[in-house]
Design an enzyme around this catalytic site. Structure first.
Site, PDB file in Angstrom:
ATOM      1  N   HIS B 131       0.873  -1.174   0.000  1.00 37.37           N
ATOM      2  CA  HIS B 131       0.000   0.000   0.000  1.00 37.37           C
ATOM      3  C   HIS B 131       0.915   1.230   0.000  1.00 37.37           C
ATOM      4  CE1 HIS B 131      -2.782   2.952   1.855  1.00 37.37           C
ATOM      5  NE2 HIS B 131      -3.767   2.172   1.451  1.00 37.37           N
ATOM      6  N   ASP B 208       3.017  -4.592   8.133  1.00 39.25           N
ATOM      7  CA  ASP B 208       1.818  -3.787   7.954  1.00 39.25           C
ATOM      8  C   ASP B 208       0.629  -4.740   8.089  1.00 39.25           C
ATOM      9  OD1 ASP B 208      -0.442  -2.578   6.958  1.00 39.25           O
ATOM     10  OD2 ASP B 208       0.500  -1.771   5.166  1.00 39.25           O
ATOM     11  N   GLN B 211      -4.479  -5.215   6.834  1.00 35.41           N
ATOM     12  CA  GLN B 211      -5.448  -6.132   6.219  1.00 35.41           C
ATOM     13  C   GLN B 211      -5.439  -7.517   6.851  1.00 35.41           C
ATOM     14  OE1 GLN B 211      -7.760  -5.325   4.197  1.00 35.41           O
ATOM     15  NE2 GLN B 211      -7.063  -3.272   3.663  1.00 35.41           N
ATOM     16  N   LYS B 234     -10.376  -0.865  10.451  1.00 30.67           N
ATOM     17  CA  LYS B 234     -10.460  -2.055   9.603  1.00 30.67           C
ATOM     18  C   LYS B 234     -10.781  -3.296  10.424  1.00 30.67           C
ATOM     19  CE  LYS B 234      -7.270  -0.210   6.164  1.00 30.67           C
ATOM     20  NZ  LYS B 234      -7.959   0.132   4.919  1.00 30.67           N
ATOM     21  N   CYS B 372      -4.807   2.394  -3.712  1.00 26.53           N
ATOM     22  CA  CYS B 372      -3.568   2.929  -3.133  1.00 26.53           C
ATOM     23  C   CYS B 372      -2.417   1.954  -3.305  1.00 26.53           C
ATOM     24  CB  CYS B 372      -3.729   3.271  -1.649  1.00 26.53           C
ATOM     25  SG  CYS B 372      -4.775   4.678  -1.360  1.00 26.53           S
TER      26      CYS B 372
HETATM   27  C1  LIG Z   1      -2.339  -2.805   3.468  1.00 28.43           C
HETATM   28  C2  LIG Z   1      -2.688  -1.446   3.985  1.00 28.43           C
HETATM   29  N1  LIG Z   1      -1.750  -0.715   4.602  1.00 28.43           N
HETATM   30  C3  LIG Z   1      -2.018   0.495   5.097  1.00 28.43           C
HETATM   31  C4  LIG Z   1      -3.261   1.062   4.999  1.00 28.43           C
HETATM   32  C5  LIG Z   1      -3.484   2.434   5.534  1.00 28.43           C
HETATM   33  O1  LIG Z   1      -4.353   2.409   6.599  1.00 28.43           O
HETATM   34  P1  LIG Z   1      -4.925   3.768   7.209  1.00 28.43           P
HETATM   35  O2  LIG Z   1      -5.475   4.539   6.043  1.00 28.43           O
HETATM   36  O3  LIG Z   1      -5.989   3.316   8.155  1.00 28.43           O
HETATM   37  O4  LIG Z   1      -3.804   4.458   7.884  1.00 28.43           O
HETATM   38  C6  LIG Z   1      -4.270   0.336   4.382  1.00 28.43           C
HETATM   39  C7  LIG Z   1      -5.626   0.891   4.264  1.00 28.43           C
HETATM   40  O5  LIG Z   1      -6.113   1.317   3.271  1.00 28.43           O
HETATM   41  C8  LIG Z   1      -3.974  -0.937   3.856  1.00 28.43           C
HETATM   42  O6  LIG Z   1      -4.906  -1.657   3.238  1.00 28.43           O
END
Ligand SMILES: Cc1ncc(COP(=O)(O)O)c(C=O)c1O
Lengths: 156, 414
Positions: B131, B208, B211, B234, B372
C-alpha cells in the site's frame, strides 16, 4: 433494457466504443495532459488553433472509464470549428450542468445534454469534466498535468 | 480436543448481522450489500454504544485529573491497551502505542527509529504489493538519508518471489517492511519466513497488519516481528485510531515522535526528560473515545473467534471466486495459493469505475480504483480493478447479489 439509461445513454456508449478524433495531432499548437487520480483516468489533448482563434482540429488520447472517454470524444466533435470564446462558454455550461448547478441543460449544449444524467452520480462528475478541464488548460497551454483531484483521496 | 456436537455452535451469521445496525439500511432503494471491507469495516452496536456512553458519562482528559471522571477515562483508556496487548499477544502493554492508524504507525517508525538508525548506503526492503502508506514514508526517509529502497518482486499470481527476496537481503539491509495481507489482491505473505530470514541477516522487520488483523490470528511474539502496525477502523473499530506494536527494547532506544504534553517525565527550559514507552510516543490529548471503542471492537472479534471468522470468510472467498469465474469476461487479479477474503477483478474492457457505479445502484458497495497500490496495478498492466472484500457479517446470498449485479454491468455494456 437496463435501469442505467439515464447515465449510460446510447450516444455515450457509442462514443466510448468508437471514440472520434482519437490520436495525436502532429501540428498541434496547444496541448495539455489531464489526470484523475481517483480512478486513474488519463487524457492527452492536442489542439490546433488558427490565428483568428478558431479551433481547426482537436484530438485526444488516453484511457479511462466510459464516461470520461465518451465525454472527451463528444467534446472534440463539438469543438471543431468553434472559436476559443465559444469553447470556454460551453465548458462553463457543461460544468454547471454536470455539477447540477442549473435546473435545465442550456439548449446550446446540443447533444452534450446527454451528460445531464451525470449530476445524479456525484462520484462521476469528475469523469465527465476531465476532458473539458484539460481543454481549458490546453487553451492556456498549461505545463502541469491537470488533476481533477485537490489532494484528497487516501483509502485502501 | 473436540467439543461434542451438541455444544459446538455453528457460525451464526444472521445473529452477527443483527449487531451491525448499518446493515439494515437501503441504498438507492436496495438493501445494502457492503463488500468494501478492505477500505473500512462497519461497526457493531457495542462499539457505537461505547463511544456514545463515553461522551455521555465519562468524558474527561486522561492522565491529568484527580477527579473521578478523569480517573474513569484514564482507566478505560489504559484497559484498552491491555485488551490490545492480549489480542496480538504482545509481551507487555508498554509495547502498544496508540496512533491515528496504520499510516501514522509506519511514519512513526520511519521518523524515529528510521531517522536515528538509517544511514547513507543502507537499504530498506519492501515488496511490490505494498500500500502507498508502506512505500512513501520509506521513500522520504531514503531520500533524506541517501539510503536505498529495494522491492521484492511478485509473480503473475500476486505472490512474493521468495528466492528473489533472499537475494535482496544483504548486510546493508536494515529493515524489511512488508504487508501481511495485500489490500489490492488478498495475498497472504509468508511473513514468518520473511521475519526469520531477515533476522538471520541482521535486519529488523515491520509488518503492515492493516489487512490481516481482522482476518487472521496474529501473535507478535510467535512471529517475532519487531514492529506491527494496524488501524482500528479495519477491525470494526472507530476511525482515527490505530496501533503500533514495537518490541520494548527497540521502543526504549528510539527517540520520541512528537513533542508535547503527556510524553514527558519532567520539563525545564534546560532539559526535558521523556516518559517511558508507550507514553513517550503519545504526545498531546489522544483520541480517547476511539481507543475505548477499539477495545470494544477487539472484544467483539474475540467473542466471535478469529478462527471461526477466518473460516467463514474463506468460504465466501471460495464461493465468490467460483461464481465470478463462471462469467467469461471476468479476470480475477490475484490468484495466490494463500489468500484472504479479497476478490479483485476486471471485466473485459469495461472500466472498474463503470462497474462500481452500476453495482452501487444495485446496492452493492465495492471499491473501484487502484486501491492505493499503483505499483500492483502497473505490474498487471491495468489502471484499476473492482474489488469485493469480505468481513465476518457477509453472506453467500450477498455474493449471489454481487454476481447478479456484475451480469447487469455486462448487459449495460453489451
Ligand atoms: C495494506 C494497507 N496498509 C495500510 C493502509 C493504511 O491504513 P490507514 O489509512 O488506516 O492508515 C491500508 C488501508 O487502506 C492498507 O490496506
Amino acid at each position: 433494457m437496463s435501469d442505467f439509461s439515464d447515465l449510460y445513454q446510447d450516444l455515450i456508449l457509442d462514443h466510448q466504443k468508437n471514440p472520434r478524433n482519437f490520436g495525436s495531432l502532429p501540428d498541434a499548437n496547444h496541448h495539455a495532459d489531464g489526470f484523475n487520480p481517483l480512478c486513474g483516468d488519463k487524457i492527452s489533448l492536442d489542439m490546433k488553433l488558427d490565428d483568428k482563434g478558431v479551433i481547426q482540429d482537436i484530438h485526444f488520447k488516453g484511457s479511462g472509464c466510459a464516461i470520461s472517454k465518451a465525454s472527451a470524444s463528444m467534446m472534440t466533435t463539438v469543438l471543431k470549428g468553434k472559436k476559443v470564446e465559444e469553447a470556454e462558454h460551453l465548458f462553463h455550461e457543461f460544468h454547471d450542468m454536470v455539477m447540477g448547478k442549473i435546473d435545465k441543460a442550456p439548449e446550446d449544449l446540443g447533444k452534450l445534454k446527454v451528460f445531464e444524467g451525470v449530476k445524479e452520480y456525484p462520484a462521476r462528475v469528475k469523469c465527465a469534466s476531465l476532458a473539458w478541464h484539460t481543454m481549458d488548460a490546453a487553451l492556456k497551454n498549461e505545463k502541469d498535468v491537470i488533476s481533477t483531484d485537490d489532494g484528497k483521496g487516501s483509502e485502501g | 480436543m473436540t467439543a461434542p456436537a451438541s455444544i459446538k455452535t455453528a457460525y451464526d451469521v444472521e445473529k452477527i448481522r443483527k449487531d451491525f445496525p448499518i446493515l439494515n439500511r437501503q441504498v438507492h432503494g436496495k438493501p445494502l450489500v457492503y463488500l468494501d471491507n478492505a477500505a473500512t469495516t462497519q461497526k457493531p452496536l457495542s462499539v457505537i454504544e461505547m463511544e456514545d456512553r463515553y461522551y455521555r458519562e465519562m468524558n474527561a482528559n486522561i492522565h491529568r485529573g484527580v477527579h473521578l471522571l478523569s480517573q474513569e477515562s484514564t482507566k478505560a483508556y489504559e484497559d484498552a491497551r491491555v485488551t490490545i496487548q492480549k489480542f496480538i499477544n504482545a509481551a507487555s502493554s508498554s509495547e502498544i502505542i496508540y496512533t491515528r492508524g496504520t499510516t501514522e504507525s509506519i511514519n512513526l517508525v520511519a521518523q524515529t527509529w528510521g531517522r536515528k538508525n538509517i544511514q547513507a548506503g543502507d537499504e530498506i526492503l519492501i515488496s511490490h504489493l505494498e500500500h502507498h502508506s508502506n512505500i512513501v514514508p520509506w521513500q522520504m526517509l531514503c531520500e533524506e538519508k541517501g539510503a536505498k529502497l529495494k522491492v521484492i518482486p511478485i509473480n503473475d499470481r500476486g505472490e512474493l518471489l521468495m528466492d528473489e527476496f533472499k537475494k535482496l537481503v544483504t548486510s546493508k539491509t536494515k529493515l524489511v517492511s512488508v504487508g501481511h495481507v495485500s489490500n489490492a489482491l488478498g495475498t497472504i505473505n509468508p511473513i514468518a519466513d520473511i521475519i526469520h530470514y531477515a533476522h538471520e541477516h541482521g535486519a529488523l522487520v515491520l509488518i503492515d497488519g492493516a489487512q490481516s488483523v481482522a482476518h487472521l490470528k496474529v501473535d507478535v511474539q510467535k512471529l517475532d516481528c519487531d514492529f506491527y502496525a494496524f488501524s482500528g477502523h479495519k477491525i470494526y473499530g472507530p476511525t482515527g485510531i490505530g496501533v503500533l506494536y514495537g518490541k520494548l527494547a527497540l521502543l526504549n532506544a528510539m527517540p520520541p515522535y512528537q513533542g508535547g504534553g503527556d510524553m514527558i517525565a519532567s520539563v525545564t527550559f534546560e532539559k526535558t526528560l521523556y516518559a517511558k514507552p508507550p507514553h513517550k510516543f503519545e504526545a498531546g490529548t489522544p483520541h480517547i473515545a476511539g481507543v475505548i471503542g477499539l477495545g470494544k471492537a477487539l472484544d467483539y472479534v474475540t467473542a466471535v473467534g478469529l478462527d471461526a471468522i477466518a473460516a467463514h470468510e474463506h468460504e465466501l472467498l471460495v464461493y465468490g471466486t467460483q461464481a465470478l469465474s463462471q462469467i467469461k469476461q471476468v479476470r480475477i487479479i490475484g490468484t495466490a495459493a494463500m489468500k484472504a477474503g479479497v476478490l479483485s477483478f476486471t471485466l473485459g474492457e469495461i472500466h472498474p469505475h463503470d462497474i462500481g457505479t452500476i453495482l452501487d445502484r444495485q446496492g452493492v458497495a465495492v471499491r473501484a480504483g487502484h486501491h492505493c497500490a499503483q505499483p500492483v496495478m502497473d505490474r498487471f498492466n491495468i489502471p484499476a480493478t473492482a474489488r469485493a472484500s469480505f468481513a465476518l457479517y457477509n453472506t453467500k446470498p450477498e455474493v449471489d447479489l454481487l454476481v447478479a449485479a456484475v451480469h447487469k454491468v455486462l448487459e449495460v455494456f453489451k
